[in-house]
Design a protein around this motif. Sequence first.
Motif, short mmCIF file in Angstrom:
data_model
loop_
_atom_site.label_atom_id
_atom_site.label_comp_id
_atom_site.label_asym_id
_atom_site.label_seq_id
_atom_site.Cartn_x
_atom_site.Cartn_y
_atom_site.Cartn_z
N GLN A 120 9.15 7.40 -1.02
CA GLN A 120 7.74 7.81 -1.22
C GLN A 120 6.94 6.92 -0.08
OE1 GLN A 120 6.17 5.76 -4.77
NE2 GLN A 120 4.26 7.16 -4.68
N LEU A 121 7.37 5.77 0.02
CA LEU A 121 6.46 5.17 1.12
C LEU A 121 6.51 6.07 2.52
CD1 LEU A 121 7.39 1.46 0.78
CD2 LEU A 121 5.15 2.35 0.56
N TRP A 122 7.64 6.44 2.84
CA TRP A 122 7.83 7.24 4.04
C TRP A 122 6.92 8.45 3.84
CZ3 TRP A 122 8.47 7.10 8.86
CH2 TRP A 122 9.03 8.19 9.67
N LEU A 170 9.45 -3.92 5.60
CA LEU A 170 8.88 -2.38 5.50
C LEU A 170 9.72 -1.81 6.68
CD1 LEU A 170 7.74 -0.26 3.81
CD2 LEU A 170 5.75 -0.83 4.99
N LEU A 207 -0.23 0.65 3.42
CA LEU A 207 0.21 1.53 4.37
C LEU A 207 -0.44 2.62 4.64
CD1 LEU A 207 3.10 2.25 5.80
CD2 LEU A 207 3.74 3.47 3.65
N LYS A 208 -1.25 3.34 3.38
CA LYS A 208 -1.75 4.50 3.63
C LYS A 208 -3.11 4.11 4.69
CE LYS A 208 -1.58 6.64 -0.74
NZ LYS A 208 -2.29 7.38 -1.81
N THR A 246 1.44 -2.27 -1.50
CA THR A 246 2.23 -1.80 -0.32
C THR A 246 1.78 -0.54 0.09
OG1 THR A 246 3.81 -3.53 -0.75
CG2 THR A 246 4.23 -2.16 1.21
N LEU A 247 1.86 0.29 -0.94
CA LEU A 247 1.71 1.80 -0.55
C LEU A 247 0.21 2.00 -0.30
CD1 LEU A 247 3.12 4.74 -1.07
CD2 LEU A 247 1.93 4.65 -3.18
N GLU A 299 3.05 -1.58 -5.46
CA GLU A 299 2.29 -0.49 -5.49
C GLU A 299 0.97 -0.80 -4.24
OE1 GLU A 299 1.93 2.57 -6.60
OE2 GLU A 299 4.07 2.10 -7.04
N GLU A 352 4.09 9.08 2.32
CA GLU A 352 2.77 8.75 2.48
C GLU A 352 2.55 8.47 3.64
OE1 GLU A 352 0.53 9.06 0.29
OE2 GLU A 352 1.58 9.16 -1.59
N TYR A 353 3.44 7.50 4.43
CA TYR A 353 3.02 7.53 5.99
C TYR A 353 2.99 8.59 6.68
CZ TYR A 353 3.82 5.55 10.52
OH TYR A 353 3.68 5.25 12.12
#
Lengths: 255, 420
Positions: free
Chosen positions: A219-221, B94, B9-10, B5-6, B3, A223-224
């Motif tokens: 999911q992180l990837w 990460l 990251l954005k 972190t997410l 969460e 979003e990135y």
Amino acid sequence: MIVFEYDHTFDGLLSCVFFAYEQKKFPDLIFSESDQKPLFIEEQYYVDTEIEKSKRVWKALEKKLSKFARNMMLSVWLSELPETAMLLFRYIRKSIDHPQGIEMNFGDDDVLRIRDIAQKVATDAHKLVQFVRFQETVDGIWFAPVSPRYNVLSLIVPHFKSRYAGQPWIIYDTVRNVGLYYDTRTVQEISFSQKDLAELKSGKPGNEKLSDEEAFFQQLWKEYFQSITIKERINLKLQRQHMPKRYWKYLPEIS
Amino acid sequence: MNEKTLEKLKILADAAKYDVSCASSGTSRNNVKGGIGTASGWGICHSFTPDGRCISLFKILLTNHCIYDCAYCSNRRSNDVRRTAFIAEELAELTIEFYRRNYIEGLFLSSGVMRNPDYTMEQMLRVVKLLREVHRFNGYIHMKAIPGASNELVAQAGRLVDRMSVNLEIPSETNLKLLAPEKDYSSVFTPMRFIQQGMLESAEDRKKFRSAPRFVPAGQSTQVIIGATPDNDKQILTLASALYKRPSFKRVYYSGYIPVNTGDSRLPILPTPPLVRENRLYQADWLMRFYEFRANELVDDAHPDLDLDVDPKMGWALRHPEFFPIDVNTAPYEMILRIPGIGVKSAKLIITSRRYGRLTSEQLKKIGVVMKRARYFIVCRELPMQTVNELTPQYVRRQVSRKQKKIAAELLQYSIDWGE
Ligand code: SF4
């Protein structure tokens, strides 16, 4: 028409070369059991694969062709295209017969074709290096399903072996149903049952098979990937040119 | 990691996205025992975003807090945007997790300026140290040098990373000062010079002791924004060619200006980013690096801007019909390289293949020559075709530019090889 039948191995092909020079019979077609049998056969020979003979042919080629050209031949073999047996045969024959070899003669159709196919195979292997995606499984093995155009798995082993030396991985070709398993020491071939293969092909192993954090990192990837895109420059054609759709299947950022 | 972190990251990816550089080329590293990662020497793109750009490195800001106020940047202090920062451990972890999954070749770490340049560099260094020393990460790291940071910190960073960059952003000092009042050319050129010096010293040391530490082995790069100021292509390419004369300089990136801040009278209003111009600059840059063109052959006082309708090599050829036609069967390599429609690869193939006999246009095509463009400039085995001299440059220009316009706009913007 003179035809050779062989066992569809690379050593078999080199044995055909040996046989041809020994018997002074040069085939118009080389085929194996799995190919369609040609019409209009005048003479047919079944050529046995003999490692000793194939080695001698290869030795002779080492004198005539650079390492680069020999690697190209192996790549062409991995393409598994129907034309490969005859193309390689002609290429070998020209190399042996021509006093200075023909490697650099790009005015010759076969030389160009060898280069083209080898390049396609190399590109396909490179695409794997780019687009392989590992998922962490519960048992700590990093798993990546792939569906390359050609049979290129063997070409990418050194890259992944050294990059992820301490990380056990499986790269699995779902088209040919064969995979490579690296246990942090050696690489071995594996293959799954048809039942497992169906699940693998989807690229989405059940959650119970994946580590707790796997979904989160995917999911992180994802979003990135979205955040790093510049909306003012959207150019899907260009994206597809660099990353053809056929490689999207196993990319978590897109699917 | 959670969460939050997410969210970080954005925000921090979004704030990093205007930096063009993503190349991961120029060093090879083997895996270290018990560690993870290698660098292959040539860049590997692991994905392509919908804008067609390559993702090779995990390009991210440590923070988007910034004490400066550069007009062209979305992180400037006068903007009302959400601010956040990664914790060093979090960002290092990460990076490793992305790397393990083969998403990336490594990290490209940049940052807004927190408190002061030194403080910022220290925080960035912590991430890099964690990666190299704790995670034993041996993949690629590209780190921004923060203008104004002390030499000591740049030196520490240089021993850990593969590439460093300091962005010029604006191609002339007057305009830089206008748009970024806290910056000037010396704040950019000083760290550039220091990085170069470090590289040269390390190269010297390594001649004596093979184990001497490497310093920024993949060299340095910079970026200039195109179209935010009236600076013309001649200024930009002259600047670039001066930079390429320095041994440490590997790449100059050109970034078509995208108006991130509206309502600033110092900046132009552009309906779309100048993508065609940007593409032409990349092509010209390519010609300078691999085709032995000099900046003043591509642009001069009579033509201070690159022609948007034809590529710069074609443009040069059309201005110099006296150079043509060239006989591909006899001309030396350097001259063949000058023919439009013939690249480095085909030029080399021509040289090797013609030993076996004179080449025909059919063979040239198979070798990879784009005959549609080359035909006006060559003779081969057949009777000479009609060349630029009989047809006139104006005529040829009309023939080739219609096609080129379309291609340039649609596809070629970035079909510059990302991995150098
Ligand atoms: S110093 Fe960098 S981050 Fe800060 S406003 Fe200027 S360009 Fe943006």
